[in-house]
Structure formats: structure tokens, C-alpha cells
Design an enzyme around this catalytic site. Structure first.
Site, PDB file in Angstrom:
ATOM      1  N   THR A   1      18.519  53.269  29.110  1.00 24.03           N
ATOM      2  CA  THR A   1      18.411  53.123  27.659  1.00 24.03           C
ATOM      3  C   THR A   1      19.735  52.755  27.030  1.00 24.03           C
ATOM      4  O   THR A   1      19.782  52.027  26.038  1.00 24.03           O
ATOM      5  CB  THR A   1      17.877  54.433  27.041  1.00 24.03           C
ATOM      6  OG1 THR A   1      16.581  54.702  27.574  1.00 24.03           O
ATOM      7  CG2 THR A   1      17.779  54.337  25.530  1.00 24.03           C
TER       8      THR A   1
ATOM      9  N   SER B   1      15.671  53.779  34.619  1.00 28.29           N
ATOM     10  CA  SER B   1      15.922  54.766  35.672  1.00 28.29           C
ATOM     11  C   SER B   1      14.653  55.435  36.181  1.00 28.29           C
ATOM     12  O   SER B   1      14.690  56.117  37.204  1.00 28.29           O
ATOM     13  CB  SER B   1      16.914  55.828  35.201  1.00 28.29           C
ATOM     14  OG  SER B   1      16.321  56.770  34.343  1.00 28.29           O
TER      15      SER B   1
ATOM     16  N   THR C   1      18.271  58.145  31.434  1.00 24.17           N
ATOM     17  CA  THR C   1      18.161  59.603  31.361  1.00 24.17           C
ATOM     18  C   THR C   1      17.078  60.183  32.262  1.00 24.17           C
ATOM     19  O   THR C   1      17.163  61.346  32.658  1.00 24.17           O
ATOM     20  CB  THR C   1      17.884  60.036  29.906  1.00 24.17           C
ATOM     21  OG1 THR C   1      16.645  59.459  29.469  1.00 24.17           O
ATOM     22  CG2 THR C   1      19.007  59.610  28.981  1.00 24.17           C
ATOM     23  N   ASP C   2      16.059  59.399  32.595  1.00 21.95           N
ATOM     24  CA  ASP C   2      14.881  59.974  33.256  1.00 21.95           C
ATOM     25  C   ASP C   2      15.187  60.579  34.625  1.00 21.95           C
ATOM     26  O   ASP C   2      14.622  61.614  34.988  1.00 21.95           O
ATOM     27  CB  ASP C   2      13.782  58.919  33.397  1.00 21.95           C
ATOM     28  CG  ASP C   2      13.053  58.660  32.096  1.00 21.95           C
ATOM     29  OD1 ASP C   2      13.287  59.410  31.130  1.00 21.95           O
ATOM     30  OD2 ASP C   2      12.255  57.701  32.035  1.00 21.95           O
TER      31      ASP C   2
END
Length: 345
Positions: free
Chosen positions: A24, A73, A106-107
Site C-alpha cells: 500500500t 503483500s 501490511t498484510d
């Protein structure tokens, strides 16, 4: 101000490398579209750095950028981990490099952090950072997170693997994503951060029982830490396959039985309820697999599916526990441990 905090002002002269993987933080949304209409991994890491370089205040001698991958990610894979680790190790071994930053989605950041913790050699800081808003957002949080990560990578008090996000720094392998869309999307379990960003410098907090000094205990649970950096097989297809099974109301064990019927599955993580409890049906399947020689107890890890806290003590069923690791992190830790014990490594 402590001597450690005084050192943070006089940052180390040298090169900071920034390795981009997408996410992101490098995402863009069409003009006029809402932030959640963005597509991750659209901007090169050089583009993310360009507006920040004039404001670094001369504290960092040089910044080098390298695009390792460009993906969302959620699609992070072992081949990207392999390349990322190789590039980071090259920076660790380069005497002109004082620290490194990884921009990441972030995932799956918490999983990448555990993997890097297990394979990298050296104590130079490696700082992961990310964003919850795309680069085109009016609320873009990526620029400040990246700026703070650059300063942390050049901070002489930083050692080992860290995450800089939202003005806080944690030992990276202790962080987990705790919210799907809020700007304050990460936490360190029940432990406090290691440092706070205050008026342009990182202010280090004293170690606590929940968060030991990073140079002494960077691994969230030292009982799971591999003995030295793990040399993973050169072919990612030969990395140990570890799967996650959830314990839930009505679990009957059939999914676990199907997984264990596949000879390529070498380890199982149970995402358990409460303090590491699991449905009796899962417990019985695991017991049978051990009795039949399909698994050893060391090929099983139990992690709580609770979003806060960790498994305390030994659960009633007695399977090994992942302590502070999330189920996703526990999968990576078990993969590393199995690889370290494998002749292929």
C-alpha cells in the site's frame, strides 16, 4: 536524556539502503476515487524516496534504492523472501552500509519479519515499514513512516530487525496487524514499543519483561529461535511445508486428516482457541498421527487465535506452543526450525 538517547541525535555516517517490495505504501488510486479503490505496488521505491531526500537534514550520508519486488503483500511468497534475504545480507556484509529499510505491504509483514529474523546474519539495523493509505491519499501515512524508518536505520542505538510505523518502533518479529483499515493498524501484542518518535528523533524506552532489549532477545519467543541463522535450501520448492488448521466450534478433524494424508506436509500449526485449547477432534487426529509415525510432536505448534495476549503455560493437551507468535508467524517459525534440522539446509 540518557546517553543512549543522546546518541540518536548523532546518527551514523554511511549508506542506508532501501529495498522496495510494493504494498500500500507504493499504491495509487485513480483521481477522484476513494482511498480503498487503490492498487498496491504501483510506485517504484525511488519515487517514494524522492520527496523525502531534501528533508533528511544531512543525518544520512547516502540513500540507495533497490526494487526487490512490486506486489500486494497478500501475494508474498517464498521466492520473494529468498531474494529479499539475499539482498539484505549483502547489505549486512557491506562495510559502507549502516542500516537498511524494507518497504512492505501490511498484510503479511509480520510473517516476513519472523522469516528475516531467522535467516539474517549481523546486527546492523533492518527496519520494516509500511502504510495503511496509498501514496495518492490526502491522508497518506507512508511518507512519514518511511522518513522515520530511514532515521531508525541510521540510529546507532538500533540493532537487528525493527518495524517503524506510526511513530513507534517495535522489534519487528513481535508486531502483528491488529486492525484491517485504521491508521493505528499494528501492535506488539501486550508489550510496549521499543522507541517513540519525538520531534525528529527516536527516543528509546527502557527494556521491560514484556520487551527485552533487542540486542539480547530479538526473537519473540527464544525457545523457538533457531540456533544461529538458518541456511534455507536454495530451491524454495524444498522449503518445509507447514500448514495452519483452525480450531473452532464443530471441528471434526477431517481437514487435518486430509492435510496429513499429503506426504509433503511436514508441519502443522493449530490456530487454537483461548489459552491454546483445541477441539478434541483435532487433538485426536494429531495423537493418531504421532502414534502412526506420521508426525513427531516437534512438528506441531499451537498458537492462540486471540488478537491480544499469548499462550501461557502448557495447555491441557500438552502440544508445543508458539507463545507470543500469531498463528501466521508460528507457521514461519516452525518452517525455519524444520529447515534448520534438515540435511538439505
Amino acid at each position: 536524556m540518557s546517553s543512549r538517547n543522546q546518541d540518536t541525535v548523532a546518527q551514523r555516517a554511511g549508506t542506508v539502503r532501501v529495498l522496495g517490495t510494493g504494498g500500500t505504501i507504493a499504491g495509487t488510486a485513480p483521481v477522484g476515487a476513494p482511498d480503498n479503490a487503490y492498487k498496491a505496488g504501483q510506485l517504484a521505491v525511488e519515487e517514494l524516496l524522492r520527496p523525502l531526500l531534501p528533508d533528511l537534514g544531512g543525518r544520512i550520508h547516502q540513500v540507495q534504492a533497490l526494487q526487490v519486488a512490486q506486489l500486494d503483500s497478500r501475494n508474498m511468497g517464498h521466492a520473494v523472501w529468498q531474494r529479499l534475504a539475499a539482498e539484505l545480507q549483502a547489505g549486512q556484509d557491506d562495510p559502507t552500509v549502516v542500516g537498511q529499510v524494507v518497504t512492505h505491504g501490511t498484510d503479511t509483514l509480520e510473517e516476513t519479519a519472523v522469516f528475516l529474523q531467522g535467516v539474517l546474519r549481523g546486527t546492523k539495523p533492518v527496519v520494516l515499514t509500511a502504510a495503511m493509505r496509498p501514496a495518492t491519499s490526502n491522508q497518506a501515512d507512508g511518507p512519514k513512516n518511511l522518513r522515520q524508518a530511514l532515521h531508525l536505520a541510521a540510529d546507532p542505538a538500533a540493532q537487528g530487525l525493527w518495524m517503524a510505523f506510526g511513530g513507534q518502533a517495535w522489534p519487528a518479529a513481535q508486531v502483528r496487524k491488529v486492525h484491517p483499515f485504521a491508521l493505528e493498524a499494528f501492535g506488539g501484542g501486550d508489550g510496549p514499543p521499543g522507541a517513540l518518535w519525538d520531534r525528529g528523533v527516536w527516543v528509546w524506552l527502557p527494556p521491560t519483561d514484556e520487551r527485552a532489549a533487542p540486542e539480547s532477545a530479538p526473537w519473540p519467543d527464544t525457545s523457538l529461535a533457531p540456533m544461529g541463522p538458518v541456511a534455507m535450501p536454495s530451491d524454495v520448492e524444498h522449503w518445509p511445508r507447514v500448514e495452519i488448521v483452525h480450531s473452532h466450534a464443530g471441528a471434526d478433524g477431517r481437514l487435518l486428516q486430509t492435510l496429513l494424508a499429503d506426504a509433503s506436509v511436514q508441519g502443522v500449526v493449530v490456530s487454537a482457541t483461548g489459552n491454546g485449547s483445541m477441539h478434541d477432534a483435532l487433538h485426536q487426529v494429531l495423537q493418531q498421527a504421532v502414534a502412526q509415525g506420521r508426525l513427531q510432536r516437534e512438528q506441531v505448534l499451537v498458537a492462540t487465535r486471540c488478537t491480544r495476549g499469548w499462550v501461557v503455560g502448557t495447555p491441557e493437551h500438552g502440544w508445543p506452543v508458539a507463545a507470543r507468535l500469531t498463528p501466521a508467524q508460528a507457521r514461519v517459525a516452525l518452517m525455519l526450525r524444520l529447515a534448520a534440522a534438515s540435511p538439505r539446509a
